[in-house]
Design a protein around this motif. Structure first.
Motif, short mmCIF file in Angstrom:
data_model
loop_
_atom_site.label_atom_id
_atom_site.label_comp_id
_atom_site.label_asym_id
_atom_site.label_seq_id
_atom_site.Cartn_x
_atom_site.Cartn_y
_atom_site.Cartn_z
N GLY A 72 0.79 -1.33 0.00
CA GLY A 72 -0.02 -0.02 0.05
C GLY A 72 0.91 1.48 -0.07
N ARG A 73 2.12 1.14 0.41
CA ARG A 73 3.08 2.21 0.44
C ARG A 73 3.19 2.60 -1.07
N ARG A 74 3.51 4.22 -1.38
CA ARG A 74 4.09 4.38 -2.73
C ARG A 74 5.34 4.32 -3.01
N GLY A 75 5.98 3.59 -3.80
CA GLY A 75 7.50 3.64 -3.94
C GLY A 75 8.19 3.38 -2.66
N PHE A 76 9.56 3.52 -2.73
CA PHE A 76 10.42 3.35 -1.44
C PHE A 76 10.65 4.59 -0.58
#
Length: 485
Positions: A72-76
Motif C-alpha cells: 500500500g505504500r507508494r514507492g520506497f
C-alpha cells in the motif's frame, strides 16, 4: 496480480478471476502467497502508479518491514530508501515498466531499524490484457555474498592471468591441476603441458623438498612463513638453478561438513638474483673476516714461515679442501726478468719449484711445513703452477665432467691429492719478485673456482708471500738451507 500475503488490500486479479474457494481448501491467492513466501529471493511488486502490491517473507527478513507495513505504500521513498536517493531509485525501478526484458540495478535500501543494505534488483514489467504496462515486479537479494563470489572469481582470474608471481594449484596427488602463465614460464613449459605431470618431470633438483612441503600442507595446514627453496628447472639449454620464495595454502571444499582436501595452492616468486647477491655479500664478509683473523693470528707467530701456514689455514675455511705452497728454487725473478716461457732459473732452464708447505691429504688437519731441503717438485711442462709463475697471475684448472677414475688420473698426473677435481693457483709476489705459488684444491662435489675466488686467493697470496719473504725462504740458495724445516 495477487498479494503475496493475505492483507486484504489488493487480492484481485481482474474481472475474469475465478471465484475463490471457501475455507475448505486453499485458493489460488493462498497458493501464490505460499509460493512467493517459500522463495529464497525477496519479491515485491508495484502497480502502474508505483504502489507496493506484493511483499514476500524474504523481503521482510532482509529489510525488517512486514507485508502489512509495506503493501500500500507508494514507492520506497520515506521508509525503504533515503530521501536523497528516493528519486534516483524510483526512476530506476519504474524505468523497467517501459523497457524490454529484465533490468538489473544495484542500490542501497534501508532496513526498519535504520541500517543500510546493498541489494541487487531484477525488475520487469507486468502487462495487462491490453498489452499496456499494468505494473512491475522486483526481485532483490543482498549482494554481499554475490560480490564476495565475484571478487573471489576476479581475484582468481587476476592471479592466473596478470600476477607477477607463479601460481600453481596442486591436487591431492601432488600433480599440477591449474597453472598460471608466470608459473608456466618459470617451469619452462606450456600451461596445459604441465598439467597432471609429476613434479619430478619438471624439476631436476629440489623435488623432494617441495613434495615434502606440499604433503605437510595437505596434512597440517600452511606453514607460518614463506619458504625459500632452491630448485633445478629443466630447460632446452640444460638445468637452470633458481631460488623460489614459496607460500602454500591448503584448499578444502566449502560444501562439505568436514574439510575435504582439494589440494594445495602454491604461490612462488623468483628471488634468485637477490639470494645470489645476499650470498655473495655474506661470502665477502666472511672472507674479509678470515683475512683479518689470519693477520691477527699470524702476528703472534714467532716464526715467519709458520705465519705463512696460519694464513693458509684461515683461507681454507669454506674455500677449498687442500692447499700447497711451492717456492721458486734459486734466486727469485724480479720484474722484467721472466722469459716468455716462464721464469728462468740461473742456468736458463725451466723454472723449478720446491714444496715447502701442504695440508694433509689423508684427513683433516692444519697446514704443515714439509721440511724438504731444496728438492724440487717434478711438475710436467704446462703444469698450472708453472704457468702461474710464468704469467705472474692466477691460473684455474679443472678435470671437468669426466669419470671418477679419469679425474683421479688427472689429479695424480699433477701431483695433487686423488680426490682433486678443481684447482686455483695464485702467484706469491713480494717487493716486485715472484717467490712461488700457492695452489688451492677442491674435491668432487664442490663447484669450480670463479673469478671472485681468484681475487680472494690473490689477497691470501700477498699475505703468504710477505711472511715467506720475511722468513728469507725465497732468497735461499738452490742447494742448501733452502727449505724451511
Amino acid at each position: 496480480m495477487s498479494a503475496s500475503r493475505r492483507s486484504g488490500t489488493t487480492d484481485e486479479l481482474g474481472p475474469d478471476e475465478p471465484e475463490r474457494p471457501g475455507p475448505e481448501g486453499p485458493g489460488g491467492s493462498d497458493l501464490l502467497a505460499a509460493l512467493l513466501d517459500g522463495m529464497d529471493a525477496a519479491l515485491c511488486a508495484f502497480d502502474a502508479d508505483g504502489v507496493v502490491t506484493h511483499w514476500n517473507r524474504e523481503a521482510e527478513r532482509i529489510l525488517g518491514w512486514s507485508a502489512e507495513e509495506a503493501v500500500g505504500r507508494r514507492g520506497f521513498a520515506g521508509w525503504a530508501v533515503r530521501e536523497a536517493d528516493a528519486g534516483e531509485v524510483e526512476g530506476r525501478l519504474m524505468s523497467a515498466m517501459h523497457a524490454p526484458g529484465r533490468q538489473v540495478h544495484e542500490f542501497a535500501l534501508l532496513t526498519k531499524d535504520g541500517g543500510r543494505v546493498l541489494v541487487r534488483t531484477q525488475s520487469a514489467a507486468v502487462r495487462g490484457p491490453d498489452g499496456k504496462p499494468a505494473g512491475l515486479y522486483c526481485a532483490f537479494s543482498e549482494v554481499h555474498a554475490q560480490i564476495d563470489l565475484e571478487r573471489s572469481i576476479a581475484l582468481s582470474e587476476a592471479l592466473f592471468e596478470d600476477a607477477s608471481w607463479g601460481v600453481v594449484l596442486v591436487d591431492a596427488d601432488l600433480r599440477p591441476a591449474v597453472v598460471n602463465a608466470h608459473a608456466a614460464r618459470a617451469l619452462g613449459t606450456g600451461r596445459t603441458t604441465v598439467l597432471g605431470r609429476p613434479l619430478g618431470e619438471l624439476l631436476t633438483r629440489g623435488v623432494e623438498e617441495l613434495e615434502n612441503a606440499l604433503t605437510h600442507v595437505l596434512a597440517e595446514g600452511a606453514p607460518p612463513a614463506p619458504a625459500e627453496m632452491w630448485v633445478g628447472v629443466r630447460t632446452p639449454d640444460g638445468e637452470k638453478r633458481r631460488c623460489w620464495r614459496s607460500g602454500f595454502l591448503r584448499l578444502a571444499s566449502p560444501l562439505a561438513e568436514e574439510p575435504v582436501p582439494l589440494g594445495v595452492g602454491w604461490l612462488f616468486q623468483d628471488v634468485t638474483e637477490a639470494k645470489l647477491g645476499e650470498q655473495e655479500a655474506a661470502l665477502l664478509r666472511f672472507r674479509s673476516n678470515q683475512l683479518h683473523r689470519a693477520s691477527r693470528a699470524a702476528a703472534e707467530c714467532e716464526d715467519a714461515a709458520e705465519a705463512a701456514t696460519v694464513h693458509l689455514d684461515f683461507a681454507l675455511a669454506g674455500f677449498a679442501d687442500h692447499a700447497v705452497i711451492d717456492r721458486v728454487a734459486g734466486v727469485p725473478a724480479a720484474d722484467g726478468e721472466a722469459s716468455g716461457g716462464g721464469s728462468g732459473s740461473a742456468g736458463g732452464g725451466p723454472q723449478r719449484l720446491v714444496r715447502i708447505a701442504a695440508t694433509p691429504s689423508g684427513g683433516p688437519g692444519p697446514s704443515a711445513l714439509t721440511g724438504h731441503a731444496g728438492l724440487p717438485v717434478r711438475y710436467a711442462d704446462g703444469h698450472p703452477a708453472l704457468q702461474c709463475v710464468a704469467r705472474a697471475g692466477s691460473v684455474r684448472a679443472s678435470a671437468g665432467t669426466v669419470a671418477a677414475e679419469q679425474a683421479r688420473e688427472w689429479a695424480r698426473a699433477r701431483q695433487w691429492p686423488e680426490d682433486t677435481v678443481h684447482a686455483l693457483c695464485a702467484v706469491l709476489r713480494s717487493r716486485g719478485r715472484t717467490l712461488g705459488v700457492v695452489t688451492f684444491l677442491r674435491g668432487a662435489g664442490r663447484s669450480t673456482f670463479e673469478r671472485s675466488d681468484a681475487t680472494y686467493a690473490e689477497d691470501v697470496a700477498v699475505r703468504i708471500a710477505g711472511a715467506l719473504d720475511l722468513a728469507g725462504v725465497a732468497g735461499a740458495g738452490e742447494d742448501g738451507g733452502g727449505g724451511v724445516g
